[in-house]
Design an enzyme around this catalytic site. Structure first.
Site, short mmCIF file in Angstrom:
data_model
loop_
_atom_site.label_atom_id
_atom_site.label_comp_id
_atom_site.label_asym_id
_atom_site.label_seq_id
_atom_site.Cartn_x
_atom_site.Cartn_y
_atom_site.Cartn_z
N MET A 29 5.40 1.51 -3.57
CA MET A 29 6.58 2.13 -4.17
C MET A 29 7.83 1.29 -3.94
SD MET A 29 6.06 6.23 -3.56
CE MET A 29 5.17 6.25 -2.01
N SER A 74 -1.13 -0.81 -4.50
CA SER A 74 -2.02 0.33 -4.76
C SER A 74 -1.53 1.53 -3.98
CB SER A 74 -3.45 0.00 -4.33
OG SER A 74 -3.56 -0.03 -2.91
N GLU A 99 0.84 -1.20 0.00
CA GLU A 99 0.00 0.00 0.00
C GLU A 99 0.88 1.24 0.00
OE1 GLU A 99 -4.14 -1.15 2.26
OE2 GLU A 99 -2.57 -0.20 3.45
N CYS A 100 0.66 2.13 -0.96
CA CYS A 100 1.33 3.43 -1.02
C CYS A 100 2.85 3.27 -0.89
CB CYS A 100 0.74 4.37 0.02
SG CYS A 100 1.08 6.11 -0.33
N GLY A 101 3.44 3.58 0.25
CA GLY A 101 4.87 3.43 0.40
C GLY A 101 5.34 2.02 0.15
#
Length: 439
Positions: free
Chosen positions: A332, A430, A327-329
């Site tokens: 990435m 995501s 999720e998010c971080g």
């Protein structure tokens, strides 16, 4: 039985409501009251501060993402307690334009659902009797909520306090406290909000100072007497099923943004959580059935993550045969590369082709409704969540994870990614943080 409760809110962000919430929670807790804190809205940083103040887990209650039944179940799950203190988000009536599961996400919606009265924190800097007009407007904007009183913050002098009190009393409202500005309890911030609780070595001293300030300048007896019972009744809401019986969960300063109710739901579903630290070059436990990389601050730790070869090798081995979701971080960090603020590219784990950059920051903020196009561990087919980051997508070449829209129904380009591996594993990610299943 759910005890009486209050919601601490304000006309806007930055008024000091977090400090007041923490001060109240710690002051009541150290006097022997069992305090249960909650957070209105999707903020994933404040609950850790609540936990530090009360010694009990704090949970997000979000009317856009959650139905009334789920909110009732989450409240009931944290009992028994003697007093509930819920911290609002943004301004009291601030929410999105289109309602979700049970409201727009505003603190006022939560007040209307629960029946908990609102304590309004007003930053008195630069005003006097006008504070009464502001408080009156907040109280009368909706007739289905009740304002119990006002705590004045950042009061400059006794004369200033007298003028403020005159304005509040002229509006027919009660002053529950008047706090002078105290730099010793101001907490450091960064681009996503407060610096996280676990990163602040001085946190207990700050909490004690906030409690001292509130105890000295607020009428704690009147505040507690203003609390009212919750009008919601616990329902048989089932939490989201865990992604596996054993879940490897990245957990350190780079990966810490995960909603407490999600982890509690996994545990209630019989799952075992196996934490590991990518920053310590640790990989997921091979005995786990799924791996979850939460959001956080990979951009602040990009050189260490790039150098963590053991973590990256172990994560890739795991993903060959088992599901990994970020999720998010975390998303990435699963990508091919991350460009830091100074323009330096750092190689990430490479499970996905995602390339992101912080060289040109742009805020992405808001609720998200996601219709999955491919299965992902722990995510329902239709999910509600929240996105908040400053990363720019340079490349997102893998298959989209979901069709994602914002709270108005507009499509957003942050679709997430999905990739299958020959050994039967898959990687998904995501930018939105999962909150709840959508109806």
């Amino acid at each position: 039985m759910i005890p009486p409760g209050l919601i601490v809110s304000a006309p806007a962000s930055g008024t000091g409501k977090t400090t007041v919430t923490l001060g109240l929670a710690r002051a009541f807790a150290r006097a022997g009251t069992v305090v249960q804190a909650f957070k209105s809205g999707p903020d994933y940083i404040d609950p850790a501060f609540h936990r530090a103040a009360t010694g009990r887990p704090s949970v997000n209650l979000d009317s856009w993402a959650m139905g009334a039944g789920q909110i009732a179940a989450l409240i009931a799950a944290e009992m028994p307690a003697e007093l509930v203190i819920a911290e609002g988000s943004m301004g009291l009536h601030d929410g999105v334009a289109a309602p979700g599961e049970s409201g727009t996400g505003s603190s006022a919606d939560l007040a209307a659902l629960t029946g908990w009265p609102v304590v309004v924190v007003i930053d008195a800097s630069g005003q006097a009797q006008t504070a009464g007009a502001v408080a009156l407007g907040l109280a009368r904007f909706r007739d289905d909520i009740r304002v119990a009183g006002v705590i004045l913050n950042r009061v400059a002098s006794p004369r200033h306090e007298a003028l403020l009190r005159a304005g509040i009393e002229a509006a027919g409202l009660t002053v529950l406290g008047a706090l002078p500005r105290l730099a010793a309890i101001e907490m450091p911030e960064r681009h996503l909000g407060l610096v996280q609780a676990e990163e602040q070595a001085d946190l207990d001293r700050i909490l004690e100072a906030a409690a001292d300030l509130v105890a000295q300048h607020c009428d704690l007896d009147a505040i507690r007497a203003a609390a009212l019972p919750c009008r919601l009744h616990a329902a048989g809401h089932l939490p989201l099923p865990p992604p596996a019986e054993r879940i490897a969960l990245a957990r350190d300063a780079a990966f810490s943004f995960v909603y407490p109710h999600l982890i509690a739901g996994w545990r209630a579903g019989g799952a075992t959580i196996l934490p590991f630290s990518p920053l310590a070059d640790e990989g997921p436990d091979p005995s786990a059935g799924a791996c979850w990389l939460p959001g956080g601050y990979p951009e602040l730790h990009a050189p260490r993550l790039a150098a963590a070869q053991g973590f990256k090798r172990a994560l890739n081995r795991f993903a060959e045969t088992k599901p990994v979701h970020g999720e998010c971080g975390g998303y990435m960090a699963m990508g091919a590369g991350l460009v830091a603020k100074d323009g330096t590219r750092h190689a990430m784990a490479g499970l996905l082709g995602l390339e992101t950059s912080f060289a040109k920051r742009k805020m992405h903020l808001g609720y998200r409704l996601a219709d999955l196009q491919t299965p992902a561990p722990g995510l329902p087919p239709r999910a509600r969540g929240h996105e908040f980051h400053y990363a720019t997508i340079l490349s997102q070449p893998d298959a989209p994870l979901a069709r994602v829209t914002d709270a108005t129904g507009a499509l957003v380009p942050e679709t997430g990614s999905a990739k299958a591996f020959s050994g039967g594993g898959r990687a998904t990610g995501s930018f939105f943080h999962l909150i709840a299943e959508a109806s």
